[in-house]
Scaffold this motif. Sequence first.
Motif, PDB file in Angstrom:
ATOM      1  N   ALA A  72       0.976  -1.036  -0.048  1.00 56.68           N
ATOM      2  CA  ALA A  72      -0.045   0.181  -0.141  1.00 56.68           C
ATOM      3  C   ALA A  72       0.806   1.188  -0.056  1.00 56.68           C
ATOM      4  O   ALA A  72       0.510   2.156  -0.819  1.00 56.68           O
ATOM      5  CB  ALA A  72      -0.762  -0.047   1.241  1.00 56.68           C
ATOM      6  N   ALA A  73       1.819   1.047   0.907  1.00 63.46           N
ATOM      7  CA  ALA A  73       2.735   2.368   0.955  1.00 63.46           C
ATOM      8  C   ALA A  73       3.599   2.552  -0.458  1.00 63.46           C
ATOM      9  O   ALA A  73       3.985   3.739  -1.000  1.00 63.46           O
ATOM     10  CB  ALA A  73       3.791   2.336   1.935  1.00 63.46           C
ATOM     11  N   ALA A  75       2.451   1.567  -3.553  1.00 62.35           N
ATOM     12  CA  ALA A  75       1.379   2.073  -4.402  1.00 62.35           C
ATOM     13  C   ALA A  75       1.173   3.483  -4.318  1.00 62.35           C
ATOM     14  O   ALA A  75       0.891   4.296  -5.377  1.00 62.35           O
ATOM     15  CB  ALA A  75       0.275   1.389  -4.511  1.00 62.35           C
ATOM     16  N   SER A  76       1.115   4.074  -3.079  1.00 60.50           N
ATOM     17  CA  SER A  76       0.871   5.251  -2.971  1.00 60.50           C
ATOM     18  C   SER A  76       2.165   6.368  -2.988  1.00 60.50           C
ATOM     19  O   SER A  76       1.748   7.657  -2.816  1.00 60.50           O
ATOM     20  CB  SER A  76       0.241   5.607  -1.338  1.00 60.50           C
ATOM     21  N   GLU A  78       4.712   6.432  -1.025  1.00 54.60           N
ATOM     22  CA  GLU A  78       5.386   6.937   0.414  1.00 54.60           C
ATOM     23  C   GLU A  78       6.678   6.267   0.063  1.00 54.60           C
ATOM     24  O   GLU A  78       7.522   6.650   0.834  1.00 54.60           O
ATOM     25  CB  GLU A  78       4.423   6.216   1.241  1.00 54.60           C
ATOM     26  N   ARG A  97      -6.215  -5.801  -5.395  1.00 56.88           N
ATOM     27  CA  ARG A  97      -6.239  -4.459  -5.117  1.00 56.88           C
ATOM     28  C   ARG A  97      -5.664  -3.620  -6.439  1.00 56.88           C
ATOM     29  O   ARG A  97      -6.059  -2.458  -5.969  1.00 56.88           O
ATOM     30  CB  ARG A  97      -5.032  -3.993  -4.064  1.00 56.88           C
ATOM     31  N   TYR A  99      -2.840  -2.875  -7.614  1.00 62.07           N
ATOM     32  CA  TYR A  99      -1.717  -2.119  -7.615  1.00 62.07           C
ATOM     33  C   TYR A  99      -1.081  -2.228  -9.048  1.00 62.07           C
ATOM     34  O   TYR A  99      -1.044  -3.385  -9.542  1.00 62.07           O
ATOM     35  CB  TYR A  99      -0.967  -2.779  -6.640  1.00 62.07           C
ATOM     36  N   ARG A 230       7.049   0.377  -8.090  1.00 58.04           N
ATOM     37  CA  ARG A 230       5.963   0.733  -9.086  1.00 58.04           C
ATOM     38  C   ARG A 230       6.166   0.652 -10.347  1.00 58.04           C
ATOM     39  O   ARG A 230       7.343   0.755 -10.949  1.00 58.04           O
ATOM     40  CB  ARG A 230       5.686   2.479  -8.778  1.00 58.04           C
TER      41      ARG A 230
END
Length: 267
Positions: A72-73, A75-76, A78, A97, A99, A230
């Motif tokens: 999640a981090a 993909a965002s 961060e 999800r 991603y 990513r």
Amino acid sequence: MKLPALALSALTLAAALGLSGLAAGAARAEAIKVAVTPGPHAQILEAVKPIAAKNGLDIQIVEFSDYVVPNAALASGEIQANSFQHKPYLDAQIADRGYKITPVGYTVNFPIGIYSKTYKSFDAIPVGATIAIPNDPTNGGRVLLLLADKGIIKVDPKAGVKASVADILENPKKFKFVEIDAAQLPRSLPDVDAAGINTNYAKEAGLDPVKDPILREEPKGPYVNVIAVRTEDKDKPWVKTLVESYQSPEVKTFILDTFKGAVLPSW
């Protein structure tokens, strides 16, 4: 107007300092944040860090204590990369999800083990015993496939690496399977007859992943860990530097010497 010689000297010095500052800035290492889980993944990346630094890449290590947050981090935005998961888990996360994350290099394999505080061998575990497995689909399935590989249960072959308790076709010893967060499995050992525990969490809990398991996965199959980034970043120069630094002879030696077979280089 003609400037005095002293003023010209000052301007020349300032210009030189400015240019040298630009050169130093250009030579400054590129910084990236890479997520890991505590234990071997973090230890290995600490060994990668100085090698990457020599190649102009400053790795800032970020630790997360579970398997969900690092993707999640990433993909965002961060963080820029993570190194904590095997490819089946990443594939499941992408499917579930959406991603846009891509694996860019193999790292290590952690043969999963089944541990018990009560029994010295798996054959000694009685009918109806309770066995704890990770509650994420790929690692839970991994334990079930280990048991199936040893002939203890039979799992629907169509399930593949996503096998779940619902995919068990035969369970002669009527084991009860309970699903628990992977990080909590070592703490569950006093309350269950046995538990399938990932190597990093086993080591963190003081277990020996080579000597302590009463059943252990063969170092084969699809469960090789990867570096992930990513998708939009996969062709950036720092990605190649990160992978090459990880897959260096020095890091391979560190893994073999440090983990004594509990963790295996996979490149």
